[in-house]
Design a protein around this motif. Structure first.
Motif, PDB file in Angstrom:
ATOM      1  N   GLU A 265       0.812  -1.135   0.031  1.00  0.00           N
ATOM      2  CA  GLU A 265       0.064  -0.098   0.087  1.00  0.00           C
ATOM      3  C   GLU A 265       0.901   1.367  -0.162  1.00  0.00           C
ATOM      4  OE1 GLU A 265      -0.448  -2.360   2.229  1.00  0.00           O
ATOM      5  OE2 GLU A 265      -2.113  -3.360   1.290  1.00  0.00           O
ATOM      6  N   LYS A 266       1.992   1.269   0.843  1.00  0.00           N
ATOM      7  CA  LYS A 266       2.696   2.335   0.965  1.00  0.00           C
ATOM      8  C   LYS A 266       3.565   2.574  -0.285  1.00  0.00           C
ATOM      9  CE  LYS A 266       2.792   3.209   5.864  1.00  0.00           C
ATOM     10  NZ  LYS A 266       3.500   2.990   7.143  1.00  0.00           N
ATOM     11  N   THR A 267       4.181   1.561  -0.968  1.00  0.00           N
ATOM     12  CA  THR A 267       4.794   1.641  -2.049  1.00  0.00           C
ATOM     13  C   THR A 267       3.857   2.271  -3.025  1.00  0.00           C
ATOM     14  OG1 THR A 267       6.148  -0.208  -1.305  1.00  0.00           O
ATOM     15  CG2 THR A 267       6.297   0.108  -3.767  1.00  0.00           C
ATOM     16  N   GLU A 268       2.664   1.645  -3.331  1.00  0.00           N
ATOM     17  CA  GLU A 268       1.863   2.342  -4.477  1.00  0.00           C
ATOM     18  C   GLU A 268       1.462   3.691  -4.117  1.00  0.00           C
ATOM     19  OE1 GLU A 268      -1.509  -0.370  -3.935  1.00  0.00           O
ATOM     20  OE2 GLU A 268      -0.863  -1.667  -5.409  1.00  0.00           O
ATOM     21  N   VAL A 269       1.456   4.260  -3.006  1.00  0.00           N
ATOM     22  CA  VAL A 269       1.500   5.672  -2.843  1.00  0.00           C
ATOM     23  C   VAL A 269       2.720   6.335  -3.372  1.00  0.00           C
ATOM     24  CG1 VAL A 269       1.261   7.483  -0.932  1.00  0.00           C
ATOM     25  CG2 VAL A 269      -0.281   5.530  -0.951  1.00  0.00           C
ATOM     26  N   LEU A 270       3.867   5.807  -2.819  1.00  0.00           N
ATOM     27  CA  LEU A 270       5.178   6.528  -3.275  1.00  0.00           C
ATOM     28  C   LEU A 270       5.299   6.448  -4.764  1.00  0.00           C
ATOM     29  CD1 LEU A 270       7.836   5.005  -0.946  1.00  0.00           C
ATOM     30  CD2 LEU A 270       7.055   7.352  -1.180  1.00  0.00           C
ATOM     31  N   ILE A 271       4.945   5.525  -5.473  1.00  0.00           N
ATOM     32  CA  ILE A 271       4.927   5.508  -6.860  1.00  0.00           C
ATOM     33  C   ILE A 271       4.171   6.395  -7.617  1.00  0.00           C
ATOM     34  CG2 ILE A 271       4.112   3.946  -9.161  1.00  0.00           C
ATOM     35  CD1 ILE A 271       4.870   1.533  -7.433  1.00  0.00           C
ATOM     36  N   LYS A 272       2.858   6.676  -7.013  1.00  0.00           N
ATOM     37  CA  LYS A 272       2.169   7.783  -7.721  1.00  0.00           C
ATOM     38  C   LYS A 272       2.520   9.285  -7.266  1.00  0.00           C
ATOM     39  CE  LYS A 272      -1.982   4.898  -7.827  1.00  0.00           C
ATOM     40  NZ  LYS A 272      -3.338   4.431  -7.118  1.00  0.00           N
ATOM     41  N   GLU A 273       2.798   9.148  -6.118  1.00  0.00           N
ATOM     42  CA  GLU A 273       3.377  10.659  -5.583  1.00  0.00           C
ATOM     43  C   GLU A 273       4.646  11.165  -6.022  1.00  0.00           C
ATOM     44  OE1 GLU A 273       3.198  10.792  -1.211  1.00  0.00           O
ATOM     45  OE2 GLU A 273       0.900  10.921  -1.242  1.00  0.00           O
ATOM     46  N   LEU A 274       5.511   9.985  -6.454  1.00  0.00           N
ATOM     47  CA  LEU A 274       6.860  10.541  -7.087  1.00  0.00           C
ATOM     48  C   LEU A 274       6.869  10.393  -8.355  1.00  0.00           C
ATOM     49  CD1 LEU A 274       9.075   8.547  -4.271  1.00  0.00           C
ATOM     50  CD2 LEU A 274       8.528  11.114  -4.245  1.00  0.00           C
ATOM     51  N   LYS A 275       5.724  10.129  -9.192  1.00  0.00           N
ATOM     52  CA  LYS A 275       5.461   9.650 -10.519  1.00  0.00           C
ATOM     53  C   LYS A 275       6.739   9.073 -11.087  1.00  0.00           C
ATOM     54  CE  LYS A 275       3.351  14.300 -10.444  1.00  0.00           C
ATOM     55  NZ  LYS A 275       3.079  15.663 -10.485  1.00  0.00           N
ATOM     56  N   ILE A 276       6.813   7.896 -10.579  1.00  0.00           N
ATOM     57  CA  ILE A 276       8.110   6.904 -10.943  1.00  0.00           C
ATOM     58  C   ILE A 276       8.083   6.563 -12.294  1.00  0.00           C
ATOM     59  CG2 ILE A 276       9.085   4.690 -10.498  1.00  0.00           C
ATOM     60  CD1 ILE A 276       9.498   6.803  -8.232  1.00  0.00           C
ATOM     61  N   GLU A 277       6.577   6.448 -12.874  1.00  0.00           N
ATOM     62  CA  GLU A 277       6.454   5.946 -14.057  1.00  0.00           C
ATOM     63  C   GLU A 277       6.832   7.070 -15.349  1.00  0.00           C
ATOM     64  OE1 GLU A 277       2.515   4.617 -14.763  1.00  0.00           O
ATOM     65  OE2 GLU A 277       2.791   2.805 -13.739  1.00  0.00           O
TER      66      GLU A 277
END
Length: 118
Positions: A44-56
């Motif tokens: 859950e926290k990793t998914e939030v980081l991915i979105k907030e940090l715009k990893i893609e």
């Protein structure tokens, strides 16, 4: 009315600063949770980081700087792969793990992010 608006703006800015600090603190803990053995890295926290940090939409270099050294790094002719363990049960015989994989395709501005569990 003006006082109420100013107070609301002030409260919102404090809330935003608090959230940014919490994310920054969590990211620091996330980076230091090598192999996810400390239980900090969760799906859950990793998914939030991915979105907030715009990893893609990030570069390989910026992801390495942001998330730290991956647990595994590999290359192929077409791509570079960063793998970070999340939700790993290090202290048990149980070998169920989840893995965050970030794939950077060479010669393209395409990045894929996936979370898999086995």
């Amino acid at each position: 009315m003006k006082k109420t608006s100013l107070m609301l703006i002030f409260i919102c800015s404090l809330f935003i600063q608090s959230c940014q600090k919490n994310n920054s603190e969590y990211l620091s803990e996330w980076k230091s949770d090598k192999n996810a053995c400390n239980g900090v890295r969760t799906i859950e926290k990793t998914e939030v980081l991915i979105k907030e940090l715009k990893i893609e939409s990030s570069t390989l270099e910026s992801v390495l700087e942001t998330l730290g050294k991956p647990d595994k790094f590999s290359k192929s002719d077409n791509a570079n792969y960063l793998e970070y363990y999340i939700e790993n049960n290090c202290s048990s015989e149980e070998k169920d793990i989840c893995l965050l994989t970030i794939t950077f395709f060479k010669g393209q501005k395409k990045t894929e992010v996936s979370i898999t569990c086995t």
